[in-house]
Design an enzyme around this catalytic site. Structure first.
Site, mmCIF file in Angstrom:
data_model
loop_
_atom_site.group_PDB
_atom_site.id
_atom_site.type_symbol
_atom_site.label_atom_id
_atom_site.label_comp_id
_atom_site.label_asym_id
_atom_site.label_seq_id
_atom_site.Cartn_x
_atom_site.Cartn_y
_atom_site.Cartn_z
ATOM 1 N N LYS A 185 0.829 -1.522 0.077
ATOM 2 C CA LYS A 185 0.297 0.101 -0.310
ATOM 3 C C LYS A 185 0.646 1.189 -0.016
ATOM 4 C CE LYS A 185 -1.669 2.651 2.439
ATOM 5 N NZ LYS A 185 -1.554 4.258 1.721
ATOM 6 N N GLY A 237 7.372 5.399 6.893
ATOM 7 C CA GLY A 237 6.755 6.302 7.695
ATOM 8 C C GLY A 237 6.967 6.902 9.048
ATOM 9 N N SER A 238 5.880 7.247 9.552
ATOM 10 C CA SER A 238 6.074 8.359 10.676
ATOM 11 C C SER A 238 5.818 7.505 12.467
ATOM 12 C CB SER A 238 4.922 9.421 11.186
ATOM 13 O OG SER A 238 3.025 8.175 11.099
ATOM 14 N N THR A 239 6.243 7.650 13.469
ATOM 15 C CA THR A 239 6.362 6.911 14.323
ATOM 16 C C THR A 239 5.303 6.510 14.506
ATOM 17 O OG1 THR A 239 8.622 8.089 15.035
ATOM 18 C CG2 THR A 239 7.802 7.365 16.965
ATOM 19 N N GLY A 242 3.674 3.814 12.940
ATOM 20 C CA GLY A 242 4.217 3.160 13.405
ATOM 21 C C GLY A 242 3.679 2.342 14.893
ATOM 22 N N GLU A 259 10.604 1.027 9.883
ATOM 23 C CA GLU A 259 11.391 2.546 9.804
ATOM 24 C C GLU A 259 11.144 3.800 9.999
ATOM 25 O OE1 GLU A 259 14.640 2.253 9.240
ATOM 26 O OE2 GLU A 259 14.864 0.200 8.004
ATOM 27 N N CYS A 293 13.797 10.786 5.970
ATOM 28 C CA CYS A 293 13.907 10.410 7.114
ATOM 29 C C CYS A 293 15.636 10.290 7.913
ATOM 30 C CB CYS A 293 13.569 8.270 7.357
ATOM 31 S SG CYS A 293 14.251 7.805 6.160
ATOM 32 N N GLU A 390 10.433 15.961 14.786
ATOM 33 C CA GLU A 390 11.681 16.211 13.242
ATOM 34 C C GLU A 390 9.767 16.712 12.322
ATOM 35 O OE1 GLU A 390 9.243 12.215 11.156
ATOM 36 O OE2 GLU A 390 11.814 12.144 10.234
HETATM 37 P P1 NAD Z 1 2.352 8.374 7.958
HETATM 38 O O1 NAD Z 1 2.592 7.224 9.200
HETATM 39 O O2 NAD Z 1 0.544 8.524 8.249
HETATM 40 O O3 NAD Z 1 2.171 7.414 6.579
HETATM 41 C C1 NAD Z 1 3.236 6.885 6.004
HETATM 42 C C2 NAD Z 1 2.201 5.689 5.886
HETATM 43 O O4 NAD Z 1 1.056 4.995 6.540
HETATM 44 C C3 NAD Z 1 1.149 6.053 4.162
HETATM 45 O O5 NAD Z 1 1.243 5.086 3.438
HETATM 46 C C4 NAD Z 1 -0.223 6.143 4.952
HETATM 47 O O6 NAD Z 1 -1.234 6.288 4.422
HETATM 48 C C5 NAD Z 1 0.157 5.218 5.955
HETATM 49 N N1 NAD Z 1 -0.710 4.406 6.424
HETATM 50 C C6 NAD Z 1 -1.357 6.143 7.666
HETATM 51 N N2 NAD Z 1 -1.671 5.135 9.358
HETATM 52 C C7 NAD Z 1 -1.711 4.332 9.268
HETATM 53 C C8 NAD Z 1 -2.660 3.176 10.243
HETATM 54 N N3 NAD Z 1 -3.153 3.369 10.986
HETATM 55 N N4 NAD Z 1 -1.947 2.030 9.915
HETATM 56 C C9 NAD Z 1 -1.296 1.561 7.992
HETATM 57 N N5 NAD Z 1 -0.632 2.209 7.417
HETATM 58 C C10 NAD Z 1 -1.081 3.790 7.979
HETATM 59 O O7 NAD Z 1 3.018 9.832 7.284
HETATM 60 P P2 NAD Z 1 2.221 11.372 6.995
HETATM 61 O O8 NAD Z 1 0.523 11.397 7.352
HETATM 62 O O9 NAD Z 1 2.449 10.727 5.229
HETATM 63 O O10 NAD Z 1 3.507 11.762 7.155
HETATM 64 C C11 NAD Z 1 3.710 12.618 8.292
HETATM 65 C C12 NAD Z 1 5.003 12.733 9.224
HETATM 66 O O11 NAD Z 1 5.301 11.573 8.988
HETATM 67 C C13 NAD Z 1 5.961 13.689 8.403
HETATM 68 O O12 NAD Z 1 5.629 15.096 8.552
HETATM 69 C C14 NAD Z 1 7.297 12.931 8.965
HETATM 70 O O13 NAD Z 1 7.493 13.732 9.687
HETATM 71 C C15 NAD Z 1 6.806 11.867 9.113
HETATM 72 N N6 NAD Z 1 7.397 10.815 8.158
HETATM 73 C C16 NAD Z 1 8.590 10.047 7.842
HETATM 74 C C17 NAD Z 1 8.571 9.285 6.737
HETATM 75 C C18 NAD Z 1 10.158 8.567 6.949
HETATM 76 O O14 NAD Z 1 10.539 8.049 5.608
HETATM 77 N N7 NAD Z 1 10.687 8.406 8.072
HETATM 78 C C19 NAD Z 1 8.379 9.713 5.765
HETATM 79 C C20 NAD Z 1 6.906 10.348 5.479
HETATM 80 C C21 NAD Z 1 6.877 10.682 6.451
#
Ligand code: NAD
Length: 486
Positions: A185, A237-239, A242, A259, A293, A390
């Site tokens: 996804k 993605g975000s903490t 995660g 990650e 990241c 971050e």
């Molecule tokens: P996010 O973690 O919400 O999204 C990342 C992915 O997770 C997307 O594909 C999203 O659809 C999916 N997702 C969201 N909620 C989920 C859930 N409950 N269960 C499973 N999957 C889910 O990140 P964001 O809202 O797009 O960005 C927010 C902040 O996250 C940014 O401002 C940045 O600080 C951080 N971020 C970090 C990275 C990284 O590489 N570490 C990448 C993107 C964003």
């Protein structure tokens, strides 16, 4: 649509599970962040589509066409996909640039070649995945013991919008090399390169259900990562997300690699070679408009070189060519969305309202799109929000230091531990600092090197487990011991 992308064919945007088309369950708008304009509607996969995709992935896991494929044939199939990506590179790069807003020249020379490199690297593994043979150590009698390394099962991969194809490939390549099947996804904002990759995988002969892409938002991601048929979740993605994924993994004891975010320090020691250290420290924060990241977003600079470094950083910030993704002169693009732009701007405004000063003039910005000028902030107190949160935008917080141990302590004073960067010509200092820094990767006199050959991941709140290297392959393999009495 930007004129440069007017003739770009989009991949098939219909939902699919394996090779079966499913009806979309609602749709959402896809936006070009350079124009802040919608250019396509993408299906929003709901629970039924997630069920169908996971069922197809489970069937594929047992399908002799995948399960019994000889390891060398699996290697060849992975290489055929890499060949197809190479042949399709201009289109994959244009799709990535259109979706993310990053300059197409960078997608062509950095992102897509990296994704292909990862696939080729892991394509070499299937024929070399072997267990061990031995005897028992503490048990009397004659036994022959061996271990098998079996695919962990169906993998759910969830990826962000900053490096869509690269970060997807960090999961796809080792998962398929290990013999798993995978449902990806991609981030809602950036599904196009993944959808094109799924088309290429079908064309080169991957059996149905081995690699499926589901488009959707966090709800789709949550339905996928909590699905009972998923054995392992690989997430970038975000903490916060995660943490939600880790919590959702508990009932089924899913294997999880995370990650997550970072607030990585850059330390410029007094003897640093500033000709390379200043541009690297600047671009280590500003590259990809700060949406990296492991960006070095906190710079600790020895007081003896502090003003010179600040001037250099500000000059580089002001000299960036900021523009739309289709323009080959662009060096930096916009942030991904209005939401991200508001978030980053608000963090900078709060920092300035608290008395933190920006250095330099800032670069000119195009009139439309979610652009934000690279920003250098000086004398940032270690307790400031901008030094701790971050940001995920091109904002560098700079702080002076006097002593080596003070710099290391400042660098480690963070909830995160993804990467650390340091510049020095003193070898002993470099090794001492590398050992002391709480980070998954320490870069000395260089930045932003990731490679399929060595592990990447975070300490502390930056994640769990490692991607890349043999560690990245092990995350998709389950060891099994077989004990035979002789
Ligand atoms: P996010 O973690 O919400 O999204 C990342 C992915 O997770 C997307 O594909 C999203 O659809 C999916 N997702 C969201 N909620 C989920 C859930 N409950 N269960 C499973 N999957 C889910 O990140 P964001 O809202 O797009 O960005 C927010 C902040 O996250 C940014 O401002 C940045 O600080 C951080 N971020 C970090 C990275 C990284 O590489 N570490 C990448 C993107 C964003």
């Amino acid at each position: 649509m930007q004129p440069g992308f007017a003739d770009l064919p989009l991949p098939d945007l219909r939902l699919r599970s394996g090779d079966t088309l499913l009806p979309g369950e609602g749709a959402y708008a896809l936006e070009d962040p350079c124009l802040a304009q919608t250019f396509a509607q993408v299906p929003l996969a709901g629970a039924a589509a997630v069920d169908a995709a996971v069922d197809a992935a489970q069937r594929a896991l047992r399908d002799p066409a995948w399960r019994d494929l000889a390891p060398l044939a699996r290697e060849r199939l992975l290489h055929r996909l890499a060949d197809a990506m190479e042949a399709d590179l201009p289109r994959l790069a244009a799709l990535e640039a259109l979706d993310t807003g990053k300059p197409v020249a960078i997608a062509e020379t950095v992102d897509i070649p990296a994704a292909i490199g990862w696939l080729r690297s892991y394509a070499g593994w299937p024929g070399k995945i072997a267990g061990r043979a031995g005897t028992l150590a503490a048990t009397p009698g004659a036994f022959h013991v061996y271990t098998r390394r079996e695919p962990v099962g169906v993998v759910a991969a969830i990826t962000p919008w900053n490096f869509p194809l690269v970060l997807a490939m960090w999961k796809i390549a080792p998962a398929l090399a290990a013999g798993c099947t995978l449902v990806l996804k991609p981030a809602a904002e950036t599904p196009l390169s993944a959808l094109r990759l799924a088309e290429l995988a079908r064309q080169v002969g991957f059996p149905p259900g081995v690699f499926t892409v589901l488009t959707g938002d966090g709800g789709t991601g949550a339905a996928l990562t909590s699905h009972k048929g998923v054995a392992k979740v690989a997430f970038t993605g975000s903490t916060l997300t995660g943490q939600a994924i880790l919590a959702a993994s508990i009932p089924d004891f899913k294997r999880v690699t995370l990650e997550l975010g970072g607030k990585s320090p850059s330390i410029l020691f007094a003897d640093a070679d500033l000709k390379t250290a200043i541009p690297q420290a600047a671009m280590g924060c500003f590259f990809n408009s700060g949406q990296v990241c492991y960006a070095g977003t906190r710079a600790y600079v020895h007081r003896s070189i502090y003003e010179e470094v600040l001037d250099g950083l500000a000059q580089i910030a002001a000299s960036q060519q900021i523009g739309p993704s289709a323009d080959r002169k662009s060096q930096l693009g916009p942030l991904i969305s209005a939401r991200q732009h508001q978030r980053v701007s608000a963090l900078v405004q709060r920092a300035q309202a608290s008395g933190i000063a920006a250095v330099g003039a800032g670069s000119p910005l195009p009139g439309t799109g979610h652009y934000l000028a690279p920003t250098v902030l000086r004398d940032v107190p270690p307790s400031a929000e901008i030094a701790r949160e971050e940001v995920f935008g091109p904002v560098l917080a700079v702080t002076p230091f006097d002593e080596v141990e003070e710099a290391i302590a400042l660098a480690n004073d963070s909830a995160y531990g993804l990467a650390a960067h340091l510049w020095t010509r003193d070898l002993s200092l470099a090794h001492h600092a590398a050992a002391q820094l709480e980070a998954g990767t320490v870069f000395t006199n260089c930045i932003m090197l990731a490679d399929p050959a060595f592990p990447f991941g975070g300490m502390k709140s930056s994640g769990l487990g490692r991607e890349n290297g043999i560690e990245g392959l092990d995350a998709y393999l389950e060891p099994k011991s077989v004990v035979m009495a002789i």
